[in-house]
Design a protein around this motif. Structure first.
Motif, short mmCIF file in Angstrom:
data_model
loop_
_atom_site.label_atom_id
_atom_site.label_comp_id
_atom_site.label_asym_id
_atom_site.label_seq_id
_atom_site.Cartn_x
_atom_site.Cartn_y
_atom_site.Cartn_z
N LEU A 2 46.39 48.79 41.76
CA LEU A 2 45.83 47.50 42.13
C LEU A 2 46.26 46.39 41.17
O LEU A 2 45.94 45.22 41.40
CB LEU A 2 44.30 47.57 42.13
CG LEU A 2 43.67 48.50 43.16
CD1 LEU A 2 42.19 48.65 42.86
CD2 LEU A 2 43.88 47.96 44.56
N ALA A 3 46.96 46.76 40.10
CA ALA A 3 47.31 45.80 39.07
C ALA A 3 48.27 44.74 39.61
O ALA A 3 48.96 44.94 40.61
CB ALA A 3 47.92 46.51 37.87
N GLY A 4 48.30 43.60 38.92
CA GLY A 4 49.22 42.55 39.32
C GLY A 4 48.85 41.93 40.65
O GLY A 4 47.68 41.66 40.94
N ASP A 5 49.86 41.71 41.48
CA ASP A 5 49.65 41.04 42.75
C ASP A 5 49.41 42.00 43.91
O ASP A 5 49.35 41.57 45.07
CB ASP A 5 50.86 40.16 43.08
CG ASP A 5 51.01 39.01 42.10
OD1 ASP A 5 49.97 38.56 41.57
OD2 ASP A 5 52.15 38.58 41.85
N ASP A 46 42.21 45.09 28.96
CA ASP A 46 41.39 46.30 28.96
C ASP A 46 41.16 46.75 30.40
O ASP A 46 40.70 45.95 31.23
CB ASP A 46 40.05 46.00 28.28
CG ASP A 46 39.07 47.16 28.32
OD1 ASP A 46 39.49 48.30 28.62
OD2 ASP A 46 37.87 46.91 28.09
N PHE A 47 41.48 48.00 30.73
CA PHE A 47 41.33 48.42 32.12
C PHE A 47 39.88 48.54 32.55
O PHE A 47 39.60 48.70 33.74
CB PHE A 47 42.09 49.72 32.42
CG PHE A 47 41.66 50.91 31.62
CD1 PHE A 47 42.31 51.26 30.44
CD2 PHE A 47 40.63 51.71 32.07
CE1 PHE A 47 41.91 52.37 29.71
CE2 PHE A 47 40.23 52.83 31.35
CZ PHE A 47 40.88 53.15 30.15
N LYS A 48 38.92 48.42 31.61
CA LYS A 48 37.50 48.33 31.97
C LYS A 48 37.00 46.89 31.94
O LYS A 48 35.85 46.64 32.28
CB LYS A 48 36.66 49.18 31.02
CG LYS A 48 36.93 50.67 31.10
CD LYS A 48 35.93 51.43 30.24
CE LYS A 48 36.15 52.92 30.30
NZ LYS A 48 35.11 53.67 29.55
N ALA A 59 37.18 52.09 35.43
CA ALA A 59 38.26 51.10 35.54
C ALA A 59 37.78 49.95 36.41
O ALA A 59 36.95 50.14 37.30
CB ALA A 59 39.52 51.73 36.12
N VAL A 60 38.35 48.76 36.16
CA VAL A 60 37.86 47.54 36.82
C VAL A 60 39.03 46.61 37.13
O VAL A 60 39.90 46.37 36.30
CB VAL A 60 36.87 46.79 35.91
CG1 VAL A 60 36.48 45.45 36.53
CG2 VAL A 60 35.64 47.64 35.63
N LYS A 61 39.02 46.07 38.36
CA LYS A 61 39.79 44.87 38.69
C LYS A 61 38.79 43.78 39.00
O LYS A 61 37.93 43.95 39.85
CB LYS A 61 40.69 45.11 39.91
CG LYS A 61 41.38 43.83 40.40
CD LYS A 61 42.15 44.01 41.68
CE LYS A 61 42.73 42.68 42.16
NZ LYS A 61 43.52 42.80 43.42
N ILE A 62 38.90 42.65 38.31
CA ILE A 62 37.93 41.58 38.51
C ILE A 62 38.62 40.23 38.30
O ILE A 62 39.59 40.14 37.60
CB ILE A 62 36.73 41.75 37.57
CG1 ILE A 62 35.56 40.84 37.96
CG2 ILE A 62 37.14 41.51 36.12
CD1 ILE A 62 34.28 41.16 37.23
#
Length: 218
Positions: free
Chosen positions: A34-37, A116-118, A215-218
């Motif tokens: 999910l990282a980036g675009d 930080d991935f969290k 882990a978090v995408k925000i």
């Protein structure tokens, strides 16, 4: 934030008895997909481990529109999960039943933790409540009205009030940088008001589970 979440999913994942660590690692790896675009319509994404005797995990994610939810369901994380389901999971999640509508949210990412991935979040809560049939509107209004109280809690950076459409089930999902922040929230005005109105509003006492943030995408 410029785009506000309106809907989402809370997907429970029960690991096979000997696959808890493997599922944890899979979810952390899923963050990289999910990282980036990638998946721009997935606004927030949280991988969680429930603090329960059995190896229970979850994915909590949010979107502004149904197109985002459908893109995520057909995206790389979902593909990888279902490809590994026979190995990792005790049962497949029933995705339609995981859909929720957002009633209110507080989303204030912590500063200085972008790498930080969290994202600086370590612990959380997942609270589910069942409204009495005649009190569904009242519970919805209670959760929507709780937002100003949560806004006043400096150590509650991320908080969601949710409703599972077509049911009498509602929830609160929130995340904290420290155990102290979580403890303060449980002693705060929202929790006090909710538990004070259990007999009036709810079928039974709220189901409260603490979580570990993976882990978090925000």
């Amino acid at each position: 934030m410029s785009v506000q979440p309106k809907i989402g999913q809370l997907v429970p994942l029960k690991a096979k008895p000997d696959q808890g660590d493997a599922l944890s690692q899979f979810l952390i790896t899923g963050y990289g997909l999910l990282a980036g675009d990638q998946e721009p319509e997935t606004l927030q994404w949280f991988a969680l481990k429930y603090n329960t005797p059995e190896p229970n995990y979850a994915i909590f994610d949010t979107y502004a529109a149904e197109s985002g939810r459908q893109a995520h369901i057909s995206g790389e994380v979902a593909k990888a999960l279902f490809a590994n389901a026979d190995t990792l999971l005790a049962a497949l999640p029933d995705l339609p039943s995981t859909n929720f509508n957002l009633l209110a949210s507080k989303i204030k990412p912590l500063a200085g933790v972008e790498s930080d991935f969290k994202k600086g979040l370590t612990v959380g809560l997942r609270v589910l409540v069942k409204a009495k049939p005649e009190q569904i509107d009242a519970v919805r209004e209670f959760l929507q009205g709780a937002l100003p109280l949560v806004e006043a809690e400096p150590d509650t950076p991320v908080w969601y009030a949710i409703e599972f459409p077509g049911t009498n089930v509602f929830g609160i999902v929130d995340f904290f940088a420290t155990q102290g922040g979580l403890d303060a929230h449980l002693k705060g005005k929202v929790a006090e008001a909710l538990f004070a109105n259990v007999d009036k509003l709810l079928v039974e006492a709220p189901e409260v589970i603490t979580t570990e943030v993976l882990a978090v995408k925000i």
